[in-house]
Motif scaffolding. Structure first.
Motif, PDB file in Angstrom:
ATOM      1  N   ALA A   1       0.838  -1.201   0.000  1.00  0.00           N
ATOM      2  CA  ALA A   1       0.000   0.000   0.000  1.00  0.00           C
ATOM      3  C   ALA A   1       0.874   1.253   0.000  1.00  0.00           C
ATOM      4  O   ALA A   1       0.625   2.206  -0.744  1.00  0.00           O
ATOM      5  N   LEU A   2       1.918   1.224   0.802  1.00  0.00           N
ATOM      6  CA  LEU A   2       2.831   2.366   0.882  1.00  0.00           C
ATOM      7  C   LEU A   2       3.498   2.616  -0.470  1.00  0.00           C
ATOM      8  O   LEU A   2       3.590   3.743  -0.953  1.00  0.00           O
ATOM      9  N   PHE A   3       3.931   1.535  -1.086  1.00  0.00           N
ATOM     10  CA  PHE A   3       4.584   1.608  -2.390  1.00  0.00           C
ATOM     11  C   PHE A   3       3.620   2.160  -3.441  1.00  0.00           C
ATOM     12  O   PHE A   3       3.970   3.053  -4.213  1.00  0.00           O
ATOM     13  N   GLY A   4       2.387   1.643  -3.413  1.00  0.00           N
ATOM     14  CA  GLY A   4       1.372   2.113  -4.361  1.00  0.00           C
ATOM     15  C   GLY A   4       1.093   3.591  -4.157  1.00  0.00           C
ATOM     16  O   GLY A   4       0.992   4.356  -5.118  1.00  0.00           O
ATOM     17  N   PHE A   5       0.999   3.997  -2.906  1.00  0.00           N
ATOM     18  CA  PHE A   5       0.761   5.406  -2.605  1.00  0.00           C
ATOM     19  C   PHE A   5       1.903   6.259  -3.149  1.00  0.00           C
ATOM     20  O   PHE A   5       1.682   7.321  -3.733  1.00  0.00           O
ATOM     21  N   GLY A   6       3.128   5.774  -2.986  1.00  0.00           N
ATOM     22  CA  GLY A   6       4.300   6.499  -3.491  1.00  0.00           C
ATOM     23  C   GLY A   6       4.219   6.704  -4.996  1.00  0.00           C
ATOM     24  O   GLY A   6       4.463   7.800  -5.503  1.00  0.00           O
ATOM     25  N   ILE A   7       3.842   5.648  -5.703  1.00  0.00           N
ATOM     26  CA  ILE A   7       3.732   5.754  -7.162  1.00  0.00           C
ATOM     27  C   ILE A   7       2.630   6.737  -7.536  1.00  0.00           C
ATOM     28  O   ILE A   7       2.817   7.616  -8.372  1.00  0.00           O
ATOM     29  N   TRP A   8       1.487   6.613  -6.870  1.00  0.00           N
ATOM     30  CA  TRP A   8       0.357   7.495  -7.166  1.00  0.00           C
ATOM     31  C   TRP A   8       0.744   8.951  -6.903  1.00  0.00           C
ATOM     32  O   TRP A   8       0.490   9.844  -7.711  1.00  0.00           O
ATOM     33  N   TRP A   9       1.397   9.172  -5.779  1.00  0.00           N
ATOM     34  CA  TRP A   9       1.782  10.531  -5.394  1.00  0.00           C
ATOM     35  C   TRP A   9       2.738  11.144  -6.424  1.00  0.00           C
ATOM     36  O   TRP A   9       2.607  12.290  -6.825  1.00  0.00           O
ATOM     37  N   ASN A  10       3.697  10.331  -6.864  1.00  0.00           N
ATOM     38  CA  ASN A  10       4.709  10.863  -7.772  1.00  0.00           C
ATOM     39  C   ASN A  10       4.192  11.106  -9.174  1.00  0.00           C
ATOM     40  O   ASN A  10       4.775  11.882  -9.923  1.00  0.00           O
ATOM     41  N   THR A  11       3.093  10.426  -9.544  1.00  0.00           N
ATOM     42  CA  THR A  11       2.536  10.730 -10.867  1.00  0.00           C
ATOM     43  C   THR A  11       1.782  12.051 -10.824  1.00  0.00           C
ATOM     44  O   THR A  11       1.534  12.661 -11.859  1.00  0.00           O
ATOM     45  N   ARG A  12       1.416  12.501  -9.631  1.00  0.00           N
ATOM     46  CA  ARG A  12       0.651  13.737  -9.534  1.00  0.00           C
ATOM     47  C   ARG A  12       1.512  14.915  -9.121  1.00  0.00           C
ATOM     48  O   ARG A  12       1.079  16.055  -9.205  1.00  0.00           O
ATOM     49  N   HIS A  13       2.677  14.650  -8.620  1.00  0.00           N
ATOM     50  CA  HIS A  13       3.527  15.745  -8.170  1.00  0.00           C
ATOM     51  C   HIS A  13       4.878  15.678  -8.874  1.00  0.00           C
ATOM     52  O   HIS A  13       5.440  14.605  -9.038  1.00  0.00           O
ATOM     53  N   ASP A  14       5.354  16.856  -9.226  1.00  0.00           N
ATOM     54  CA  ASP A  14       6.683  16.929  -9.796  1.00  0.00           C
ATOM     55  C   ASP A  14       7.674  17.039  -8.645  1.00  0.00           C
ATOM     56  O   ASP A  14       7.688  18.024  -7.908  1.00  0.00           O
ATOM     57  N   GLN A  15       8.482  15.995  -8.498  1.00  0.00           N
ATOM     58  CA  GLN A  15       9.436  15.971  -7.392  1.00  0.00           C
ATOM     59  C   GLN A  15      10.457  17.102  -7.477  1.00  0.00           C
ATOM     60  O   GLN A  15      11.016  17.509  -6.481  1.00  0.00           O
ATOM     61  N   ARG A  16      10.696  17.545  -8.698  1.00  0.00           N
ATOM     62  CA  ARG A  16      11.736  18.558  -8.868  1.00  0.00           C
ATOM     63  C   ARG A  16      11.221  19.957  -8.551  1.00  0.00           C
ATOM     64  O   ARG A  16      11.977  20.905  -8.526  1.00  0.00           O
ATOM     65  N   GLU A  17       9.908  20.067  -8.374  1.00  0.00           N
ATOM     66  CA  GLU A  17       9.340  21.386  -8.184  1.00  0.00           C
ATOM     67  C   GLU A  17       9.683  21.920  -6.788  1.00  0.00           C
ATOM     68  O   GLU A  17       9.421  21.269  -5.788  1.00  0.00           O
ATOM     69  N   VAL A  18      10.263  23.097  -6.775  1.00  0.00           N
ATOM     70  CA  VAL A  18      10.624  23.722  -5.504  1.00  0.00           C
ATOM     71  C   VAL A  18       9.562  24.752  -5.170  1.00  0.00           C
ATOM     72  O   VAL A  18       9.418  25.745  -5.871  1.00  0.00           O
ATOM     73  N   PRO A  19       8.780  24.534  -4.117  1.00  0.00           N
ATOM     74  CA  PRO A  19       7.728  25.489  -3.791  1.00  0.00           C
ATOM     75  C   PRO A  19       8.335  26.843  -3.456  1.00  0.00           C
ATOM     76  O   PRO A  19       9.279  26.925  -2.674  1.00  0.00           O
ATOM     77  N   SER A  20       7.795  27.887  -4.053  1.00  0.00           N
ATOM     78  CA  SER A  20       8.381  29.204  -3.830  1.00  0.00           C
ATOM     79  C   SER A  20       7.968  29.756  -2.488  1.00  0.00           C
ATOM     80  O   SER A  20       6.797  29.752  -2.135  1.00  0.00           O
ATOM     81  N   PRO A  21       8.940  30.231  -1.704  1.00  0.00           N
ATOM     82  CA  PRO A  21       8.592  30.868  -0.434  1.00  0.00           C
ATOM     83  C   PRO A  21       8.086  32.289  -0.637  1.00  0.00           C
ATOM     84  O   PRO A  21       7.744  32.965   0.317  1.00  0.00           O
ATOM     85  N   LEU A  22       8.056  32.744  -1.902  1.00  0.00           N
ATOM     86  CA  LEU A  22       7.735  34.147  -2.163  1.00  0.00           C
ATOM     87  C   LEU A  22       6.251  34.401  -2.355  1.00  0.00           C
ATOM     88  O   LEU A  22       5.816  35.547  -2.394  1.00  0.00           O
ATOM     89  N   ILE A  23       5.460  33.316  -2.483  1.00  0.00           N
ATOM     90  CA  ILE A  23       4.028  33.518  -2.715  1.00  0.00           C
ATOM     91  C   ILE A  23       3.401  34.163  -1.493  1.00  0.00           C
ATOM     92  O   ILE A  23       3.615  33.728  -0.362  1.00  0.00           O
ATOM     93  N   GLY A  24       2.660  35.240  -1.763  1.00  0.00           N
ATOM     94  CA  GLY A  24       2.053  35.994  -0.665  1.00  0.00           C
ATOM     95  C   GLY A  24       2.971  37.056  -0.098  1.00  0.00           C
ATOM     96  O   GLY A  24       2.601  37.789   0.802  1.00  0.00           O
ATOM     97  N   LYS A  25       4.188  37.129  -0.655  1.00  0.00           N
ATOM     98  CA  LYS A  25       5.138  38.142  -0.181  1.00  0.00           C
ATOM     99  C   LYS A  25       5.355  39.178  -1.282  1.00  0.00           C
ATOM    100  O   LYS A  25       5.123  38.897  -2.464  1.00  0.00           O
ATOM    101  N   PRO A  26       5.819  40.363  -0.907  1.00  0.00           N
ATOM    102  CA  PRO A  26       6.088  41.374  -1.934  1.00  0.00           C
ATOM    103  C   PRO A  26       7.151  40.877  -2.921  1.00  0.00           C
ATOM    104  O   PRO A  26       8.115  40.234  -2.515  1.00  0.00           O
ATOM    105  N   ALA A  27       6.920  41.149  -4.187  1.00  0.00           N
ATOM    106  CA  ALA A  27       7.914  40.788  -5.193  1.00  0.00           C
ATOM    107  C   ALA A  27       9.204  41.550  -4.899  1.00  0.00           C
ATOM    108  O   ALA A  27       9.167  42.651  -4.355  1.00  0.00           O
TER     109      ALA A  27
END
Lengths: 155, 180
Positions: free
Chosen positions: B15-41
Motif C-alpha cells: 500500500a505504501l509503495f502504491g501510494f508512493g507511485i500514485w503521489w509521484n505521478t501527480r507531483h513533480d518531485q523537482r518542483e521547488v515550492p516558492s517561499p515568495l508567494i504571498g510576499k512582496p515581489a
C-alpha cells in the motif's frame, strides 16, 4: 602494446582532473581560510537544477551564478547563517541539504527512530511470548515428532 | 492471527509503495515550492529588450496586476509553452511581461520574431542576477503579481491550456474581485 592501457589510464586521469578543475571557478579569495569556508558552505547547499548535486560540485549555470552570489555575500561580510537565510528566502528550505528541525520535518527527523522503536517493541513482545510458550511448544513438538514439520516461524 | 501478521505487514508495504507511485505521478518531485508567494515581489530594475535605455521597475508596474513570464531562446520547454501564450495571453485581461532570462538580446529578438511575440513588453535579465531574487531556477516560470506588488501565484514549468483554465484564470479573477 603493454604501454597502451597505462597511457589510456593516464589520459583518463588527466581528463578527470581537468573536468574537476572546471567545476570550480577561479574566484579571488582573500585567503585560504575563506576558500575553505566557501567550499564548506557551498557543499551544504543544494543545486536547484540538478537536485542531487550540491552547489560546490554542480556544473549547472545557475549553480555557478549562486556560487558567485555566495562569494559576493561572503565578501560583504555576511555570516554563513545569513547567507543560508538569504538563499532560503528565495528558494525555500529546499536549498539546504540538511533540513532544519521544525514542525513539518519532525517526521522526517524522528520517523526512523519511531520505526526503530516499533521494531524493538515487536521483537520484545515476540521474544516474551515465545519464552512463555516454550515448554508447551516443546512438549507439543515431541508429541508430534515427525508428524508435522510446518511449525513455521511463529510471530 | 499471528500467522497472518507477515502477510499484513507485506500488504502495508504494498500500500505504501502504491501510494508512493500514485503521489509521484501527480507531483513533480523537482518542483521547488516558492517561499515568495504571498510576499512582496523583490525590487527590480531591468531594461527593455527592445530599448535597453528604458527600464522597467517594480515601482513602475504598481497599480495593476500583471503576469511575468520567464523565458529564454535557449529554453526548450519555453518553445512548448509559446503557442499557448500566443493563443491565450491576450485573453487573460492583464499585461503579460516577458522576462528574458540569461539570454543574448539578439537571440531573444530573433526567437520572438520567428515564433511571434505574445508579450506586452519584454524585460531582459542578461546576467540572471534579479532572477535569483525571484527564486527562478529554470525557465519557463511565471509569476502573477498583484496591484500592490505582491506575488500571488507562481507557475513552475510551461503553461498548458488546462493549467491556465484551472489555475491562472481563477487566480486573476480573484485579484480582480478584490480590486475596488
Amino acid at each position: 602494446m603493454r604501454m597502451l592501457p597505462r597511457l589510456l589510464l593516464a589520459a583518463t586521469l588527466a581528463f578527470a582532473g581537468l573536468a574537476a578543475a572546471q567545476a570550480i571557478d577561479p574566484l579571488p579569495f582573500k585567503d585560504h581560510a575563506q576558500e575553505v569556508r566557501f567550499q564548506k558552505l557551498t557543499a551544504q547547499l543544494r543545486c536547484l537544477v540538478c537536485q542531487n548535486e550540491n552547489l560546490a560540485d554542480s556544473n549547472a549555470d545557475l549553480a555557478r551564478d549562486l556560487r558567485h552570489e555566495v562569494f559576493g555575500l561572503m565578501q560583504s561580510g555576511k555570516s554563513d547563517d545569513e547567507i543560508k537565510q538569504y538563499l532560503v528566502d528565495r528558494y525555500s528550505d529546499f536549498v539546504l541539504y540538511d533540513p532544519p528541525v521544525q514542525g513539518n520535518t519532525l517526521l522526517l527527523w524522528f520517523g526512523p527512530l519511531l520505526i526503530l522503536l516499533a521494531g524493538a517493541a515487536t521483537v520484545a513482545v515476540t521474544v516474551r511470548r515465545r519464552n512463555r510458550g516454550t515448554t508447551p511448544a516443546a512438549v507439543d513438538s515431541k508429541l508430534l515428532d515427525g508428524a508435522s514439520n510446518d511449525r513455521g516461524d511463529d510471530w | 492471527m499471528s500467522r497472518l501478521a507477515p502477510f499484513f505487514g507485506f500488504m502495508l508495504l504494498v500500500a505504501l509503495f502504491g501510494f508512493g507511485i500514485w503521489w509521484n505521478t501527480r507531483h513533480d518531485q523537482r518542483e521547488v515550492p516558492s517561499p515568495l508567494i504571498g510576499k512582496p515581489a523583490p525590487e527590480f530594475v531591468l531594461p527593455l529588450l527592445d530599448d535597453p535605455a528604458r527600464t522597467v521597475s517594480k515601482a513602475s508596474m504598481l497599480g495593476k496586476p500583471y503576469l511575468v513570464n520567464v523565458f529564454a531562446s535557449w529554453c526548450i520547454a519555453c518553445g512548448e509553452e509559446h503557442p499557448v501564450l500566443m493563443a491565450e495571453g491576450r485573453t487573460l485581461g492583464i499585461p503579460v511581461v516577458g522576462y528574458d532570462y540569461k539570454d543574448a538580446p539578439e537571440d531573444a529578438k530573433a526567437w520572438l520574431a520567428r515564433h511571434g511575440n505574445p508579450y506586452d513588453m519584454v524585460i531582459a535579465d542578461r546576467e540572471g542576477r534579479t532572477a535569483i531574487d525571484f527564486g527562478v531556477y529554470g525557465a519557463p516560470e511565471s509569476f502573477l503579481i498583484d496591484a500592490k506588488g505582491v506575488i500571488r501565484y507562481k507557475r513552475i514549468g510551461p503553461f498548458t491550456p488546462e493549467v491556465i483554465a484551472s489555475e491562472l484564470k481563477p487566480a486573476i479573477a480573484a485579484l480582480q474581485k478584490e480590486a475596488p
